[in-house]
Design an enzyme around this catalytic site. Sequence first.
Site, PDB file in Angstrom:
ATOM      1  N   LYS A 195       0.815  -1.209   0.000  1.00  0.00           N
ATOM      2  CA  LYS A 195       0.000   0.000   0.000  1.00  0.00           C
ATOM      3  C   LYS A 195       0.862   1.279   0.000  1.00  0.00           C
ATOM      4  CE  LYS A 195      -2.468   0.710   3.560  1.00  0.00           C
ATOM      5  NZ  LYS A 195      -3.434   0.949   4.647  1.00  0.00           N
ATOM      6  N   ARG A 203     -12.547   3.771   8.907  1.00  0.00           N
ATOM      7  CA  ARG A 203     -12.331   2.382   9.318  1.00  0.00           C
ATOM      8  C   ARG A 203     -13.637   1.602   9.428  1.00  0.00           C
ATOM      9  NH1 ARG A 203      -7.085   1.465  11.081  1.00  0.00           N
ATOM     10  NH2 ARG A 203      -5.981   3.335  11.741  1.00  0.00           N
ATOM     11  N   ARG A 237      12.368 -12.227   8.174  1.00  0.00           N
ATOM     12  CA  ARG A 237      13.585 -11.420   8.262  1.00  0.00           C
ATOM     13  C   ARG A 237      14.417 -11.861   9.466  1.00  0.00           C
ATOM     14  NH1 ARG A 237      14.281  -5.270   7.978  1.00  0.00           N
ATOM     15  NH2 ARG A 237      13.636  -5.434  10.134  1.00  0.00           N
ATOM     16  N   ARG A 289      13.288 -10.616  15.242  1.00  0.00           N
ATOM     17  CA  ARG A 289      12.470  -9.740  16.089  1.00  0.00           C
ATOM     18  C   ARG A 289      11.039 -10.300  16.119  1.00  0.00           C
ATOM     19  NH1 ARG A 289      12.401  -3.816  14.073  1.00  0.00           N
ATOM     20  NH2 ARG A 289      11.041  -4.983  12.728  1.00  0.00           N
ATOM     21  N   ARG A 331      -1.388 -10.209  12.906  1.00  0.00           N
ATOM     22  CA  ARG A 331      -1.634  -8.826  12.483  1.00  0.00           C
ATOM     23  C   ARG A 331      -2.496  -8.803  11.218  1.00  0.00           C
ATOM     24  NH1 ARG A 331       3.791  -6.722  12.610  1.00  0.00           N
ATOM     25  NH2 ARG A 331       3.857  -6.710  10.361  1.00  0.00           N
TER      26      ARG A 331
END
Length: 215
Positions: free
Chosen positions: A15, A90, A128, A161, A172
């Site tokens: 995005k 939203r 990652r 992480r 998420r």
Amino acid sequence: MATYIVLLGPPGVGKGTQSGMLARKIGLVHISSGDLFRENIKNQTELGKLAKSFIDKGELVPDDVTIAMIRERISKPDCKNGAILDGFPRTPVQADALKKTLAEFSGQVKAVYITAEEAVLIERTSGRWLCRKQGHVYHEKFNLPKQAGVCDVDGSELYQRDDDKKETVANRIRVYFEQTLPLVEHYRQIGGLIEINGAQDVEQVTKDLLSALKR
Ligand SMILES: [Zn+2]
């Protein structure tokens, strides 16, 4: 005629890249509701002070305050071609309120939903690994170290992480889909939803986006 784009899309769909491209190619200003809050609060505008009074109480900023900020921002000269709205609306209720406000500007409102399957998004946004010593970046699919778990440059240990772990990323993305579905359905029902396949490469997504906006 000005075009106001409500840009929707889950994490990892690109995005940010696409809105930067729209800004360059058709001169649309990127308006993030989070940035608008921060700027108004920093500059101590009336709306900023009002928003802060709710934030300080731990409450959500009411829709009419947010819309007033957007309205004020959109009326500036740099938004004459239109704007990309990011982070607002939203909910369907917010979408209706926004539509009423934007009607004043005699522009067209388009909802653009760039999306892809969960598995694609997870693959793009997770995996990652960083090295402990200097933070060199590796990726378990796209940029493997020569020896598993060890930095090629300085030999230090690689770690992940929380934000880069598959479970965190998957969660998420799921939360995003759950929260955004009613809004997507709302725009689909009123016939203002442009759906773009975000699983394609960046250039193809851009092409589809530009041709869909011309229609
Ligand atoms: Zn390293």
